[in-house]
Design an enzyme around this catalytic site. Structure first.
Site, PDB file in Angstrom:
ATOM      1  N   LYS A 157       0.975  -1.470   0.105  1.00 35.93           N
ATOM      2  CA  LYS A 157       0.068   0.031   0.035  1.00 35.93           C
ATOM      3  C   LYS A 157       0.998   1.305  -0.214  1.00 35.93           C
ATOM      4  O   LYS A 157       1.099   2.008   0.877  1.00 35.93           O
ATOM      5  CB  LYS A 157      -1.004  -0.026   1.213  1.00 35.93           C
ATOM      6  CG  LYS A 157      -2.066  -0.886   0.953  1.00 35.93           C
ATOM      7  CD  LYS A 157      -3.043  -0.926   2.210  1.00 35.93           C
ATOM      8  CE  LYS A 157      -3.675   0.366   2.166  1.00 35.93           C
ATOM      9  NZ  LYS A 157      -4.882   0.581   1.096  1.00 35.93           N
ATOM     10  N   ALA A 158       1.288   1.435  -1.243  1.00 39.01           N
ATOM     11  CA  ALA A 158       2.593   2.534  -1.221  1.00 39.01           C
ATOM     12  C   ALA A 158       1.745   3.860  -1.858  1.00 39.01           C
ATOM     13  O   ALA A 158       0.768   3.501  -2.750  1.00 39.01           O
ATOM     14  CB  ALA A 158       3.598   2.074  -2.233  1.00 39.01           C
TER      15      ALA A 158
END
Length: 305
Positions: A157-158
């Site tokens: 989850k960048a």
């Protein structure tokens, strides 16, 4: 979703006024999107504020950081404690959304995130209700494909990953839809910009596999477990775009979206145009679980007070 952050945040191990939780313009994450994050829900049930899947969220945050060789200075347990602390310090006694995140700080314009790169961790929260109406949303299949795992890790989850989601969301809104559904590089259903997708057809509940570049969502996992508990046939599998047009029911899941019915796809009505039986059942089951009314899933909740 209304966004009014609470007055106290947590930054690098200390509770600070939100106004003091600031970073310089040279922050690496501002230049290149080198940040990872989690979205966490906490629900007030009239007696306590309970955080949903806290340990798993904290662990996934650090897993996301590891994809990019980011080395946060805080453990998953410390991040979890910070989430509880922010809720308590802000005396939250209403349902809220909590955002813990890690980011690379003042690191110049070097593209190599070396082990010594400064990584900061922060947490803030804000009161939150439903993101989408319980009556359902209208979606459109986006022309923007979900990025492939061959390009960037889809399990992380960048922050930078969500530029892809922003394009799909903007296109959906321009076309008069509430939300988008994105296809993977093969043309199969992947996910929505911020949600996982579920399709009900001929009595079977299916969600795309991780091979479709879909995020391994924690709400997705909750729903698969709740469906299994209810005796539903539920699995991960490939979903063709055309299946969306003949599905009996479709719904989205996510921390912010919870369980949200889909009532049309590209103008094609889903079922009778109203939330279906399986969707309604899982909406109730999920609400019972996160509100603490379902003792079988009490382990998903961590009390703040």
């Amino acid at each position: 979703m209304k966004f009014t952050p609470c007055a106290t945040a947590w930054l690098d191990g200390r509770h600070v006024p939100l106004a003091r939780a600031r970073v310089p313009v040279t922050t690496h994450a501002l230049q290149y999107g080198t940040s990872v994050f989690e979205g966490i829900r906490a629900y007030w049930n009239g007696k306590n504020l309970n955080v949903v899947r806290l340990a798993e969220h904290a662990r996934r945050l650090l897993e996301s950081a590891s994809f990019y060789s980011m080395s946060p200075r805080h453990t998953a347990e410390e991040v979890a404690a910070a989430v509880l602390g922010v809720c308590a310090r802000n005396r939250l006694r209403q349902s809220c959304y909590v955002r813990p995140f890690c980011f690379v700080g003042d690191h110049g314009i070097n593209l190599d995130i070396a082990p010594g790169a400064p990584v900061h961790t922060a947490v803030y929260a804000f009161p939150a209700s439903r993101l989408f109406p319980a009556s359902g949303v209208r979606v459109g299949v986006s022309s923007w494909k979900k990025f492939s795992d061959a390009s960037t890790p889809h399990m992380a989850k960048a922050g930078g990953n969500y530029l892809n989601a922003i394009l799909a969301t903007q296109e959906a809104h321009r076309n008069g839809h509430d939300e988008a559904i994105m296809l993977d590089s093969r043309g199969l259903v992947s996910e929505a910009p911020g949600e996982n997708v579920f399709v009900v057809r001929r009595g079977e509940l299916v969600t795309p596999t991780l091979a479709s570049s879909a995020l391994e969502g924690l709400t997705r996992d909750c729903v698969l477990r709740l469906a299994s508990d209810a005796g539903m046939s539920a699995r991960a599998g490939d979903i063709a775009r055309s299946e969306l047009y003949v599905a009996d029911e479709i719904f989205l899941t996510g921390t912010a979206a919870e369980v949200t019915p889909v009532i049309s796809v590209d103008g094609h009505r889903v079922g009778n145009g109203r939330p279906g039986k399986a969707t309604r059942s899982l909406m109730r089951a999920y609400e019972d679980a996160v509100m603490g009314r379902d003792g079988a899933h009490a382990g998903w909740l961590t009390a703040v007070y």
